[in-house]
Design a protein around this motif. Structure first.
Motif, PDB file in Angstrom:
ATOM      1  N   PRO A  62       0.834  -1.200   0.000  1.00  0.00           N
ATOM      2  CA  PRO A  62       0.000   0.000   0.000  1.00  0.00           C
ATOM      3  C   PRO A  62       0.872   1.255   0.000  1.00  0.00           C
ATOM      4  N   THR A  63       0.467   2.234  -0.770  1.00  0.00           N
ATOM      5  CA  THR A  63       1.237   3.471  -0.918  1.00  0.00           C
ATOM      6  C   THR A  63       0.685   4.565   0.000  1.00  0.00           C
ATOM      7  N   ASP A  64       1.412   5.678   0.060  1.00  0.00           N
ATOM      8  CA  ASP A  64       0.940   6.828   0.837  1.00  0.00           C
ATOM      9  C   ASP A  64      -0.460   7.242   0.407  1.00  0.00           C
ATOM     10  N   GLU A  65      -0.667   7.296  -0.898  1.00  0.00           N
ATOM     11  CA  GLU A  65      -1.965   7.730  -1.414  1.00  0.00           C
ATOM     12  C   GLU A  65      -3.070   6.760  -0.994  1.00  0.00           C
ATOM     13  N   MET A  66      -2.785   5.472  -1.056  1.00  0.00           N
ATOM     14  CA  MET A  66      -3.780   4.468  -0.668  1.00  0.00           C
ATOM     15  C   MET A  66      -4.135   4.550   0.813  1.00  0.00           C
ATOM     16  N   LEU A  67      -3.156   4.910   1.633  1.00  0.00           N
ATOM     17  CA  LEU A  67      -3.339   4.889   3.088  1.00  0.00           C
ATOM     18  C   LEU A  67      -3.767   6.237   3.662  1.00  0.00           C
ATOM     19  N   LYS A  68      -3.975   7.207   2.804  1.00  0.00           N
ATOM     20  CA  LYS A  68      -4.349   8.548   3.263  1.00  0.00           C
ATOM     21  C   LYS A  68      -5.679   8.500   4.020  1.00  0.00           C
ATOM     22  N   ILE A  95       1.648  -4.795   7.153  1.00  0.00           N
ATOM     23  CA  ILE A  95       2.046  -4.520   8.537  1.00  0.00           C
ATOM     24  C   ILE A  95       3.222  -3.543   8.546  1.00  0.00           C
ATOM     25  N   GLU A  96       4.181  -3.761   7.662  1.00  0.00           N
ATOM     26  CA  GLU A  96       5.337  -2.859   7.593  1.00  0.00           C
ATOM     27  C   GLU A  96       4.912  -1.433   7.257  1.00  0.00           C
ATOM     28  N   GLU A  97       4.045  -1.301   6.253  1.00  0.00           N
ATOM     29  CA  GLU A  97       3.628   0.040   5.835  1.00  0.00           C
ATOM     30  C   GLU A  97       2.770   0.706   6.907  1.00  0.00           C
ATOM     31  N   ALA A  98       1.963  -0.084   7.603  1.00  0.00           N
ATOM     32  CA  ALA A  98       1.169   0.470   8.701  1.00  0.00           C
ATOM     33  C   ALA A  98       2.080   0.970   9.822  1.00  0.00           C
ATOM     34  N   ASN A 102       2.241   4.694  11.716  1.00  0.00           N
ATOM     35  CA  ASN A 102       1.515   4.616  12.994  1.00  0.00           C
ATOM     36  C   ASN A 102       0.036   4.299  12.795  1.00  0.00           C
ATOM     37  N   ILE A 103      -0.237   3.415  11.847  1.00  0.00           N
ATOM     38  CA  ILE A 103      -1.595   2.939  11.599  1.00  0.00           C
ATOM     39  C   ILE A 103      -1.774   1.607  12.327  1.00  0.00           C
ATOM     40  N   ALA A 104      -2.827   1.488  13.096  1.00  0.00           N
ATOM     41  CA  ALA A 104      -3.096   0.226  13.794  1.00  0.00           C
ATOM     42  C   ALA A 104      -3.418  -0.869  12.778  1.00  0.00           C
TER      43      ALA A 104
END
Length: 347
Positions: A62-68, A95-98, A102-104
């Motif tokens: 997942p990218t920055d844009e996806m996780l916004k 899990i790494e990208e989260a 700091n995304i649960a």
């Protein structure tokens, strides 16, 4: 494949849950429904209108844009219990990208269809991690997807805010049938629980030019090739008296995939006692027999990607007996067993 006991999807449940705003969906290798067998494009979910971000297309993470705008990621996918089945890598990448943001991260745990007691196969070499091998594990690791998430997070020093929602009433000696729930194929060819038991030992053969039943009615329950004599190979395997297994000649013609439209000399694999089946031992015995009978057509070196262990490949090439190859895994499996027990959520 994320469904509850009434067949209701996790997407539907979360989209109607009080206090939850569902803002995006993410799909692994075989798509949201586990039905695709090719690269997946991002799209829009027709039921909710939400974006579906593919993690098996232009990006595997997942990218920055996806996780916004996301506060939490929820992972609810049926696993196969096999190291090279890519859903575990997709989970680990998420899990790494989260953790970076700091995304649960929540894992809704699901049964390992192969149970939680037996570990087998060689360990992945440290220098061979990739999308079909995220972390040094044996091929059959005997952990649920939630337990595996805990192991990845701790042993690979990810440090995510990880929460595993444990199952109720699951036990380590359960194969999938023991759960009393309906098997939802997590991918197009993993159609049956029988196929899931045989999968680790059959799938490794494909890269060496052996059809593993894709394009037939019973993938992973048979294997073959145009150059293979099914009677000869079945007889050789039955002479090995492999526990819980019987082999019979069965020619087949795949309608898609490797050898599509070609008649393959084949071998059907019948399970007589799934608790005694050791699929990786079967895979080693099969590879040795194919290399001995068809040295021009079958090259063990091509098994390396999924086996992930150079020493095992060298032993196959040199004609080492299967029981000695299996014995060579013992020390690593004992050490891994001690590690995995730290993450047990079930007895």
């Amino acid at each position: 494949t994320g469904l509850d006991s009434q067949g209701r999807s996790t997407v539907d449940i979360l989209s109607h849950a009080p206090g939850v705003q569902l803002i995006a969906l993410f799909s692994p290798e075989h798509g949201l429904a586990g039905r695709n067998d090719e690269k997946i494009s991002s799209a829009k979910d027709p039921a909710t209108g939400l974006p579906v971000h593919s993690l098996y297309g232009e990006t595997l993470r997942p990218t920055d844009e996806m996780l916004k705008g996301i506060d939490a990621l929820v992972f609810d996918v049926q696993d196969a219990g096999v190291r090279f089945y890519t859903y575990t890598t997709t989970m680990a990448y998420c899990i790494e990208e989260a953790a970076k943001r700091n995304i649960a991260f929540f894992v809704l745990d699901r049964p390992n269809p192969l149970g939680g007691e037996i570990v087998e196969g060689p360990m992945l070499d440290m220098d061979k991690t990739n999308f079909v091998g995220y972390f040094p594990l044996p091929v059959r690791y005997g952990l649920t997807i939630g337990e595996l998430a805990q192991l990845f997070n701790a042993e690979n020093h990810i440090g995510a805010d990880l929460h595993v929602i444990a199952m109720k009433n699951w036990h380590r000696n359960y194969f999938f049938e023991s759960t009393g729930t309906r098997w939802i194929p997590p991918s197009p060819n993993l159609r049956t629980t029988k196929g899931s038991v045989l999968y680790p030992g059959i799938e490794i053969l494909q890269n060496a030019g052996v059809s593993v039943g894709r394009g037939t009615e019973t993938p992973f329950e048979e294997f073959g090739a145009p150059w293979l004599n099914g009677d000869e190979v079945a007889a050789a395997l039955n002479e090995r008296h492999l526990a819980g297994l019987h082999f019979a000649a069965k020619p087949f013609i795949p309608i898609v995939g490797l050898y599509s439209g070609q008649r393959c000399g084949g071998v059907a694999v019948r399970i007589t006692d799934r608790y005694r089946v050791r699929a990786m031992s079967m895979g080693m015995e099969t590879a040795i027999i194919l290399h001995r009978l068809y040295p021009q057509q079958f090259d063990p070196e091509k098994l390396l990607l999924l086996i992930g262990n150079s020493d095992t490949i060298q032993q196959l090439q040199s004609g080492t007996p299967a029981e000695k190859i299996v014995a060579s895994w013992s020390a690593d499996l004992t050490a891994f067993d001690q590690i995995r027990r730290k993450y047990f959520l079930y007895k």
